[in-house]
Structures are given as C-alpha cells and as structure tokens.
Motif scaffolding. Structure first.
Motif: not given
Length: 705
Positions: A422-434
């Motif tokens: 879930x952290x990996x997916x959350x990291x991907x989502x946050x990276x896109x938002x960044x």
C-alpha cells in the motif's frame, strides 16, 4: 514524446509556454512554432492514406479532428500510435483511416513532421528547481516531538503484539496439557491487560496523527494558495476552474502519504523484521516459504503500477472536467432555464458521467486482477504453511501451541507486507501529485523575488504607450493592438471608444499589468512598467471592470475589500458617491447585509454601484472604468457622474465606454478601430471632424441612446 524520442526531456510547463496553450488547447501551427523554438525543423502536411507510408517517423497526426497523437511505427499492416490520452495503441489500416482521414470520402489527413537540428542538442538542460521529497518532509519538522511520541507508541504497541503468540502457546502447551485452569486465567488476564494497553496506545496514536495530518494538509494547501496568488493574471486565462480545484484536492494525497502511509510503513517494517525473526526461530522452512510468497506478492502488485499511473492521469483529467461541469451547471442555471436547454446541458453532464463510469470500470477491472492474483498467492501461502506446520506437529518437531503461535505470527506478517505494498501505491500517487504540484511551483512569480522595484510614484505620473503591440496567447492569433502610441496625462480624464473587439478593454488590462506587451513599452513618468512593483502599482489603481466580481460577503466588506474593519467615514463617502444609500436603507441589515453568490441577489445596476464604491473607497491616484455605468439607468448615471466630479479632480482617469454620453466631458478621447488609433481629441473636436467618432455619436442618437 518526440523530444524524449530524440534524447531530451523538456518539462511539460515549458512546452505549454512555447506552444502558447490557451483554454482552447493548441493548434498544429502552435506545435510547429513551438518545435522550431526548441530546435526542430517542422513541416506540415496534408496527404492521403497511401502517402503516409512514405513519411519519416515519428510524426504528429491530427487525430479524430480533436487532438494530436504520435505515429511512431508501421509494421505488418499495423499502425502504432502513442495517444497522450489513451497510451500505446495499435490500429489496422481500416481503423487508422477512420480515425485520421477526413473530408469528402475521407480523402486526406493532416500531420506534422519535425526533425531535430544541431540547436536541439546544443541547448542547455533546464535548471532542476523542482520540489523534492526533502521539501515535503520539511512540513513534518515542526512536529518532531509529536512524531517521536508517535514512534514510541508504535514501538510499545509492537512489543505488546510480540508477546501474544508466546502467551497463546503457553495456554495450549502448559495450561491445557496440565489442565491448570488457574494458569490459563492468569495468561488470559495478562492478554486482557495487553489488549487494553494496545487500544489505549492506538487511541493516543490516532489523535496525534489527526493533529499532524490536519496541520500538514493546511500548510501544503496554504503554500499552494500563496503560490497561486503570486502567479500572473494570464495564468488564470489558460486554466479551467476544475483543473485548479482538482490540484488542490490532489494535495490531500501528499498529506495522506506523509502522515499515514510513510509513518505507518515504518511501524510495519519494524513489525516485519521482529515477527520474521520470531517465525525463523520457530521454523526456518516455513519462514522461507513466507519469504518466497511475499516476494511473488510484491512483484505481482508492482507489475500493475504503470497501468495505475495511466489511470491516475485519466482520473485527474475526467475529475477536473466533472468539477468544471458542475460549477458551470450551478452558476449558469439562470441562462440554462432562460434558453430552455436543461435537457441538452443535462445530457452533456451525463455523457461526462458515462466517461467517468467507463474509467471506473477500467479501474475496477485493474483492481480485480490485482486483488485476485494477490489473494491467490496469499491464500496458497497460508494453506501451504498450514500443511507444513501441521506436518511438523505430527512429526513431533513442533507443539500444537507452537503451531497456533505461528499462525498468529503469519497473520501479523501478512499485514505489514500488505501495508508495505500500500505504501508503494501511495508513494506512486503522491509522486504524481507532486509532479502536478511542481507544474504550479515551477511557474515564474508575477513579481520576481530579490529584485529592487519602485514603490513610489513619480512626480509626473503620466502614462505613455510607445509602439505597443499585443496578441492573446495562441498561435495564429491576430494582434489585438498594433503599434499603439499614446499619452495619458496625469490628472486628466482619457476616454477610449470604438466598436466591440477594437482593443479597448485590452489596453486597460495592459495598464493593469494583466499581460506584458508583445512589442513596445509602457512607461509611467518616464520609467518602464517593469521597474514598478505589481502590488504597489495596483494599490494605486481603482478599477471598475464590466465583469467585476462580487464576493459572498457583506456590502461593507465588498466595498472595503481586504480590510478587517471598514473605515466608517470612507465607507459612507464611497456609498454617497456611488448613490447606494437608498438601496442600503432598504435592507434590514444595511451595510451588514450579505450579498453575492451565497447572499441576497442584486441587480446589475446595484452590482456596478458597489464596484464603483469599491474603487472610490480605495482612494487611488489612477482610476480605470470599463463600461462602469452601462447597467445604470440615466438618473443613476447622471447622479453618480455629478458626485464623482469633485472626487476625480487631480486623479488620472481612463474610461472605456460604448455609451458616449459618459465620455463627452473627457479631456481626450481615443478612437480605436481594429487595434489601431484612428482619431483622438475632445468631444467637440471629433464631432466637428465628422470622422469615425461622429458616426458613432450619430448612430447612438439615431438609436435613441
């Protein structure tokens, strides 16, 4: 895509700038001009389907008559298309023709060939001034003590959890085998105390997380708003409301990742290490099985990340359009009902919902494949471990209590693994938002930091436009103003008249520094506009635009915008000049009455009088009026003009108007036609000349105006 193909990465924001993207998007001419600005040669073409086989690839095609794609390969009768909206696609010749060709009998298609020149490779790489994770982690620095407390709580919680399998094993192996009920009661009491301690720690942890996440979210959003408010006015001409709102919603994912996934994953990693050691202590073979299956589980989830990224961008685009559509429906309800277009507008919204539904189906399908594979791997592992542990009990290598303890440990290990993924997916989502956050933060501020700018008006505050030419963003747009040169003398009233589209309002926007001239210079007192602070200049200007905004607030705060408490004398003075007193006296709460979108409805005439009062309250040196009285009746207009006579003395006034009765007393009247000055002088001089101004006056008189 083409830049990447030829070995250079150029930021989207830079490409948007050179393409002159506006609300309508970009044209093929815009793409061609942009390509040549960054070092390509470009050649537009209009050909039939046979000739496309001879075009050197990759090339850009106008696709379905609504957007652009890249054709990068033709192989074995299949046309390989890179579509920014849908990803990599393959089409048969028949499908390709149906999507690309147009005209009678689908005869021709349009495209653009671009090839790099030496200048493309010679350009310097862009400065890397993007936001990084270090920048975001600084939001957490203010809460170091709370984070230490949080980790302390997580550590204690982990230690409490570690004791649970040993207590379970003790109940089975000692309590049950020896039939010692007192021992079992003691162990159960110990478990109850551990559960109570765990719940208490979780309760405190939730409060700490809520406090940190709320503060971080507000900080991120505040900084985003600060940046938005520093951007040039022109930025808001090219961005839809839904796009900006969706970016603001995007910040929630960054905050959620920083305060939820990131902190929770550190806790899970600690649990993963501790419980892995305990599992290895019980049985190395079972630990090996868990390790292999967890690796497979992780690889399965990671395999879907690229597709999730594509869906994420689609989600942003559709959600932004959906937000804009809803805002438009609500704000435009009056016009919708007046034009009896409820059904067509609803259908447009429903078509958007259909697109949203298709996206949700794609998203659900991806999630189901991901979840199905994950469940299969996880459950297969659990069954195999159950078999191995049962066999170990039968073989005498493990006690029954040890088997139950291991089952608990496996359960505790599954949770950290899932949380890590879930952290990996959350990291991907946050990276896109960044990345989307970076698109805004990389834009240049309207007022550059660190530059010394004038904060004082010159003694002679006359305004000069010297050979000013301006066109709105968008390739191929004709200039709105062409070689305009004029002097607006200090302390005088200058009027600008002309037919619609002649450039009157554009001059006002240039004087208010919404935009920079394409050519020429604007000066105040002999100094270029660029030497003056934007904030200082606008603080010296009172403005009444024809589309001025009324805030959802009281009348007093709408007049004294930005002031916590309105100055009573200045407020009454502004109300008197704008002839608002009778309207305010008719309201039960007077100036404390709320108006605007969420308050009392007001007429266009009342709106304009509030805007006039706002400009007067500001007490500026320069006043700009854009059709400031076109919604007023003759009596109100005459009263306001009489009231303003004394107020305007000694101030520099620029008036744009169609109703020539409002400009007849101006010291100088500028007549515009197709972006050029064709006449100027006083009312009497211009009417005596029987030129364009005389025709405008005569036409209005004939119409009874």
């Amino acid at each position: 895509m083409i830049c990447k193909y030829y070995g250079r990465s150029i930021s989207l924001q830079k490409l948007r700038t050179v393409c002159q993207v506006n609300r309508e998007g970009v044209s093929l001419l815009g793409l061609s001009e942009a390509a040549e600005k960054i070092g390509f040669r470009s050649l537009g073409f209009k050909i039939d389907k046979a000739e496309i086989l001879d075009v050197e690839l990759p090339c850009i095609l106008h696709w379905r008559q609504k957007h652009f794609v890249v054709l990068y390969r033709i192989k074995k009768g299949l046309f390989h298309i890179a579509d920014p909206g849908k990803g990599i696609l393959k089409f048969t010749e028949k499908e390709f023709v149906a999507n690309w060709l147009y005209g009678k009998n689908q005869a021709i298609g349009i495209g653009l060939i671009i090839r790099p020149t030496p200048a493309f490779k010679d350009q310097e790489d862009e400065a890397n001034d993007t936001l990084d994770w270090g920048f975001l982690l600084r939001y957490l620095q203010s809460y170091q003590k709370l984070i230490v407390q949080l980790f302390l709580g997580l550590l204690i919680g982990s230690l409490l959890q570690i004791t649970t399998p040993f207590l379970t094993q003790a109940i089975v192996d000692v309590g049950i085998n020896t039939r010692n009920l007192s021992f079992i009661n003691i162990i159960l009491l110990a478990q109850a105390m551990l559960i109570f301690g765990k719940v208490t720690i979780e309760f405190i942890r939730s409060w700490i997380l809520l406090h940190i996440s709320t503060r971080v979210n507000i900080s991120i959003l505040t900084d985003f708003l600060i940046k938005l408010m520093k951007l040039p006015m022109s930025f808001f001409d090219t961005k839809m409301t839904g796009d900006i709102m969706q970016r603001m919603n995007d910040q929630k994912r960054i905050e959620s990742f920083l305060t939820g996934s990131a902190l929770g994953t550190l806790f899970s990693l600690f649990n993963l290490v501790v419980f892995s050691v305990v599992l290895a202590h019980y049985n190395l073979i079972i630990f090996g099985v868990f390790l292999v299956s967890s690796t497979l589980y992780t690889l399965w989830i990671v395999a879907f990340l690229k597709r999730r990224r594509t869906l994420n961008f689609k989600s942003f685009d559709i959600s932004a359009k959906n937000q804009s559509s809803i805002v438009q429906l609500i704000n435009g309800m009056q016009e919708i009902k007046l034009n009896n277009c409820e059904q067509s507008m609803r259908w447009d919204w429903e078509h958007l919902q259909a697109r949203l539904f298709k996206f949700n189906v794609s998203n659900l399908s991806l999630s189901q494949y991901q979840q199905g594979g994950s469940t299969l791997i996880n459950e297969s592992m659990n069954m195999f471990i159950t078999f191995l542990s049962a066999k170990a009990v039968i073989d005498g290598d493990l006690t029954l209590g040890g088997m139950m303890a291991m089952q608990y440990i496996i359960g505790q290990l599954n949770s950290p693994v899932q949380q890590l993924l879930g952290f990996i997916q959350g990291f991907q989502d946050a990276k896109i938002s960044l990345e989307r956050l970076n698109e805004i933060h990389q834009l240049n501020d309207e007022e550059p930091a660190g530059r010394e700018l004038n904060h004082e008006l010159p003694r002679d505050g006359s305004i000069y436009l010297n050979d000013v030419t301006f066109r709105y963003p968008g390739a191929g747009n004709d200039p709105v103003l062409q070689d305009i040169s004029l002097r607006i003398p200090q302390g005088k009233t200058t009027a600008i008249v002309g037919m619609s589209g002649s450039g009157k309002t554009t001059i006002l926007k240039l004087l208010l520094r919404f935009y920079e001239p394409e050519k020429g210079v604007i000066e105040v007192g002999g100094q270029s506009f660029s030497n003056y602070s934007f904030k200082f200049w606008r603080s010296s200007c009172g403005v009444v635009m024809q589309d001025g905004f009324i805030f959802s607030d009281t009348i007093a705060r709408n007049i004294a915008v930005g002031a916590d408490y309105a100055d009573h004398e200045r407020l009454q003075h502004a109300i008197r000049i704008a002839n608002l007193q009778d309207f305010i006296d008719s309201l039960p709460l007077g100036t404390a009455t709320k108006v605007g979108a969420e308050g009392n409805g007001i007429s266009q005439g009342q709106r304009q009088r509030i805007l006039i009062a706002r400009a007067v309250y500001k007490n500026p040196q320069y006043l700009f009026f854009d059709e400031a009285t076109n919604a007023l009746d003759a009596n109100n207009e005459r009263t306001i003009m009489e009231n303003m006579g004394e107020f305007l003395e000694g101030r520099t006034v620029i008036v744009v108007a169609h109703r020539l009765s409002t400009v007849s007393n101006a010291d100088n009247i500028i007549v515009l036609e197709k972006g050029r000055i064709i006449e100027q002088g006083t009312h009497n001089q211009l009417t005596a000349a029987h030129g364009k101004y005389f025709q405008l006056v005569r036409n209005q008189l004939e119409l009874g105006v």
